[in-house]
Write an enzyme that holds these catalytic residues in place. Structure first.
Site, mmCIF file in Angstrom:
data_model
loop_
_atom_site.group_PDB
_atom_site.id
_atom_site.type_symbol
_atom_site.label_atom_id
_atom_site.label_comp_id
_atom_site.label_asym_id
_atom_site.label_seq_id
_atom_site.Cartn_x
_atom_site.Cartn_y
_atom_site.Cartn_z
ATOM 1 N N SER A 233 0.786 -1.235 0.000
ATOM 2 C CA SER A 233 0.000 0.000 0.000
ATOM 3 C C SER A 233 0.819 1.285 0.000
ATOM 4 O O SER A 233 0.250 2.375 -0.060
ATOM 5 C CB SER A 233 -0.950 0.015 1.202
ATOM 6 O OG SER A 233 -0.229 0.022 2.415
ATOM 7 N N LYS A 278 -5.735 4.092 8.955
ATOM 8 C CA LYS A 278 -4.659 4.896 8.377
ATOM 9 C C LYS A 278 -4.976 6.387 8.452
ATOM 10 O O LYS A 278 -4.070 7.208 8.664
ATOM 11 C CB LYS A 278 -4.399 4.470 6.939
ATOM 12 C CG LYS A 278 -3.777 3.086 6.845
ATOM 13 C CD LYS A 278 -3.435 2.700 5.422
ATOM 14 C CE LYS A 278 -2.724 1.349 5.387
ATOM 15 N NZ LYS A 278 -2.304 0.975 4.024
#
Length: 335
Positions: A233, A278
């Site tokens: 990611s 996140k």
């Protein structure tokens, strides 16, 4: 009373020492891809001029706590920063921790390579096609090897990985095609390869048995130095940092920008997991802007903390355009 005391002791021992089949997921650390970690630049370019940068481009991570006890799981869940998920969603049955770690490391390394290709392709640098993998027992086995450079297939030049598939599109099993390749610094060679039947049973064209991959063809090295991080990611943030290092324009101009997103060699940005954690980690690290893959927008918007602006991105180009518009005070696509 004795029975009650025994039950309390049993429950206490069980809750303290017996592990539950769950993992706890929460916000992980963030890393400025324009900065240093452990005294080394996260993005280092050797052999080419680089330019000073300002602000931050922070990649975000998710922490995963495994082998937790009942009381540990309840404590993490009660903190409000973690969620519990069945362990089999992250560790396949029969798969060891070491195997999962190896997969994460490989995904992380692939994300670095994809980010480099996407960034340098955006900057107009040439691309070469390498053999990523040769399938054992196929026509290409013992003829080509991982890392070989493909120059032509079936008489057609190869400048991007799609050219390999296109060159075989009109072939049939049993047909012999020529392949010109280069192994390391050796002179190019042309060899005949007799194609086989594709094992998937659905493809009629001839099967060679290799996987091509695009790589940058440049006389300098781009290195990512970051330990103990896994998964795919970080690709978008790596690519942005590379573009920023290699161009005189300052992408973020003093802003603290965070983000996430898997990236492919063409610069397309795909969705990732754990984005609700996140965005929390990004805001706690001081970020005011978060670059969000389009398909993660709904989840991110449901968890975004105050003070963090979500910018929707679909590709490296769209992210660069959005950062330019943000710096100029223009509207940007939001989630």
């Amino acid at each position: 009373m004795l029975l009650s005391a025994v039950l309390v002791v049993v429950f206490g021992v069980t809750g303290t020492f017996v592990q539950v089949p769950y993992v706890a997921i929460g916000p992980g650390p963030t890393y400025d891809t324009l900065g240093d970690v452990g005294g080394a630049p996260v993005i280092q370019v050797n052999g080419r001029e680089t330019y000073p940068t300002g602000g931050e481009l922070r990649m975000t991570t998710v922490s995963l706590n495994d082998k937790i006890t009942l009381f540990g799981a309840l404590g993490l869940w009660a903190s409000g920063r973690f969620a519990l998920a069945p362990r089999e969603e992250y560790f396949k049955p029969g798969e060891s921790d070491e195997q999962v770690q190896q997969q994460n490391v490989q995904q992380f390394e692939d994300s670095q390579s994809n980010a480099e290709v996407a960034a340098l392709r955006h900057l107009g640098y040439p691309i070469k096609v390498l053999v990523k993998e040769v399938v054992s027992g196929t026509p290409a086995d013992h003829v080509l090897a991982a890392g070989d450079r493909l120059l032509s297939v079936n008489g057609k030049p190869v400048t991007k990985e799609e050219d390999v598939r296109a060159a075989l599109s009109d072939t049939l099993p049993g047909q012999t095609v020529s392949v010109t390749f280069q192994h390391g610094n050796e002179p190019p060679r042309t060899v005949p390869i007799t194609l086989a039947t594709n094992p998937d049973g659905n493809t009629k064209q001839g099967f060679m048995g290799l996987q091509p991959i695009d790589r940058a063809d440049v006389p300098f090295d781009v290195k990512v130095s970051l330990q103990d991080v896994g998964g795919p990611s970080a690709g978008l943030m790596f690519a942005l940092a590379m573009v920023d290092r290699l161009t005189p324009s300052d992408l973020v101009a003093g802003e603290r920008v965070a983000g996430t997103g898997e990236i492919d060699e063409k610069g397309n940005v795909g969705p990732i997991g754990g984005i609700s954690f996140k965005v929390v980690g990004a805001r706690e690290a001081g970020a005011t802007v978060f670059l969000t893959p389009e398909k993660n927008c709904a989840e991110a918007a449901s968890a975004v903390p105050d003070g963090l602006k979500l910018i929707k991105v679909t590709s490296l180009d769209s992210a660069l355009t959005a950062l330019g518009d943000l710096k100029a005070g223009k509207p940007v696509p939001s989630c």
